[in-house]
Design a protein around this motif. Structure first.
Motif, PDB file in Angstrom:
ATOM      1  N   THR A 126       0.675  -1.076  -0.037  1.00 15.93           N
ATOM      2  CA  THR A 126      -0.006  -0.114  -0.021  1.00 15.93           C
ATOM      3  C   THR A 126       0.731   1.436   0.000  1.00 15.93           C
ATOM      4  O   THR A 126       2.038   1.405   0.773  1.00 15.93           O
ATOM      5  N   CYS A 127       0.473   2.269  -0.910  1.00 15.32           N
ATOM      6  CA  CYS A 127       1.094   3.417  -0.850  1.00 15.32           C
ATOM      7  C   CYS A 127       0.475   4.451   0.396  1.00 15.32           C
ATOM      8  O   CYS A 127      -0.937   4.651   0.126  1.00 15.32           O
ATOM      9  N   LEU A 128       0.998   4.648   1.531  1.00 14.15           N
ATOM     10  CA  LEU A 128       0.324   5.528   2.408  1.00 14.15           C
ATOM     11  C   LEU A 128      -0.253   6.798   1.936  1.00 14.15           C
ATOM     12  O   LEU A 128      -1.174   7.110   2.470  1.00 14.15           O
ATOM     13  N   LEU A 147       8.515   1.986  -5.296  1.00 17.82           N
ATOM     14  CA  LEU A 147       7.796   3.134  -5.089  1.00 17.82           C
ATOM     15  C   LEU A 147       6.504   3.090  -5.888  1.00 17.82           C
ATOM     16  O   LEU A 147       6.398   2.422  -6.854  1.00 17.82           O
ATOM     17  N   CYS A 148       5.549   4.050  -5.246  1.00 12.86           N
ATOM     18  CA  CYS A 148       4.255   4.186  -5.917  1.00 12.86           C
ATOM     19  C   CYS A 148       4.402   4.693  -7.402  1.00 12.86           C
ATOM     20  O   CYS A 148       5.045   6.001  -7.580  1.00 12.86           O
ATOM     21  N   PRO A 149       4.077   4.187  -8.202  1.00 14.44           N
ATOM     22  CA  PRO A 149       3.913   4.667  -9.686  1.00 14.44           C
ATOM     23  C   PRO A 149       3.116   6.210  -9.681  1.00 14.44           C
ATOM     24  O   PRO A 149       3.650   6.826 -10.632  1.00 14.44           O
ATOM     25  N   ARG A 150       2.255   6.309  -8.790  1.00 17.68           N
ATOM     26  CA  ARG A 150       1.421   7.670  -9.044  1.00 17.68           C
ATOM     27  C   ARG A 150       2.376   8.835  -8.205  1.00 17.68           C
ATOM     28  O   ARG A 150       2.617   9.970  -8.855  1.00 17.68           O
ATOM     29  N   CYS A 151       2.582   8.442  -6.892  1.00 14.86           N
ATOM     30  CA  CYS A 151       3.133   9.654  -6.158  1.00 14.86           C
ATOM     31  C   CYS A 151       4.635   9.386  -5.712  1.00 14.86           C
ATOM     32  O   CYS A 151       5.151  10.292  -4.930  1.00 14.86           O
ATOM     33  N   ARG A 152       5.233   8.310  -6.088  1.00 17.55           N
ATOM     34  CA  ARG A 152       6.592   8.056  -5.903  1.00 17.55           C
ATOM     35  C   ARG A 152       7.103   7.756  -4.535  1.00 17.55           C
ATOM     36  O   ARG A 152       8.293   7.880  -3.898  1.00 17.55           O
TER      37      ARG A 152
HETATM   38 ZN   LIG Z   1       0.773   6.686  -3.853  1.00 14.50          ZN
END
Ligand SMILES: [Zn+2]
Length: 246
Positions: A126-128, A147-152
């Motif tokens: 999960t991306c926090l 890393l989250c592809p959306r927000c790194r």
């Molecule tokens: Zn994210």
């Protein structure tokens, strides 16, 4: 032989209305996953307070990922014949569900369907900051930490860290299972950690019985049958007695 404990255990399973299982690290050691708490195990090499808490992850996720990277090796493990035997019992209608403290998904890989993982899983992340969830397949082949592809932001594995609450849904599902059970198979766990520690007591208090499968039994005097030995051997023998192929 009537006093063969395997036969006695098989008769308990045959006579029970609802059998469930509670499993821990000891069911996965024969799949090559060492007990994290054992000598030389994960927590002897990584201080749990420095690497195993949500607070530590929030402070320094890159550091915590040094531990998680090592933990990730377990996603390659294969289920053993004991896991297979439990899945076969579920298939045969003899096991209603499994509550596990393990995060290795080996029960599901063996084919078990009703599995409650109350310490979470390494199968998802999960991306926090943005709360997006990602499967293990996204992590594989990526540089660590992922890393989250959306927000790194650095992704957190969906495991329950030492200072985190057991997810409410998992806790509710395990309590439901325990409250309906009249037979609990305790396997590969010393039942030292809450909430698992209270499940055997709950089943006993509601008139149910216990079968314990452990190399070093902890429920002697409480369990109706104690199968002292390795998980694979004991579970496969039990399945054979219940005439289930593994
Ligand atoms: Zn994210």
């Amino acid at each position: 032989m009537v006093d063969d404990p395997i036969v006695a255990a098989a008769r308990l399973v045959q006579g029970a209305n609802k059998t469930i299982a509670l499993t821990g690290a000891g069911v996965s050691t024969e799949s090559g996953i060492p007990d994290f708490r054992s000598k030389g195990g994960l927590w002897s090499r990584f201080d749990p307070m420095e690497y195993g808490t949500f607070g530590a992850f929030q402070r320094d996720p890159v550091k915590v990922w040094r531990m998680v990277a090592e933990l990730l090796a377990i996603v390659e493990a294969r289920p053993n014949k004991g896991h297979m035997a439990m899945a076969a019992l579920e298939e045969a209608g003899l096991l209603a569900g499994i509550i596990t403290q393990n995060i290795d998904s080996l029960h599901q890989k063996a084919g078990s369907r009703n599995v409650v993982e109350f310490h979470g899983t390494l199968a998802s992340f999960t991306c926090l900051p943005c709360q997006a969830g990602y499967p293990l397949s996204l992590i594989k082949g990526q540089a660590l930490p992922p890393l989250c592809p959306r927000c790194r932001a650095v992704l957190k594995p969906d495991v329950v860290f030492f200072d985190e609450e057991i997810p409410a849904a998992a806790l509710m599902r395990s309590r439901d299972l325990v409250h309906q059970a009249d037979l609990l198979i305790v396997a590969g766990t010393s039942c030292a950690v809450e909430p698992a520690a209270t499940f055997p007591e709950t089943v006993l208090a509601q008139g149910g019985k216990l079968i314990e499968i452990n190399k070093e039994p902890v429920l002697t005097g409480k369990a109706e049958v104690v199968l002292k030995g390795g998980f694979v051997q004991m579970m496969t023998e039990l399945a054979v007695w219940l005439q289930r192929d593994v």
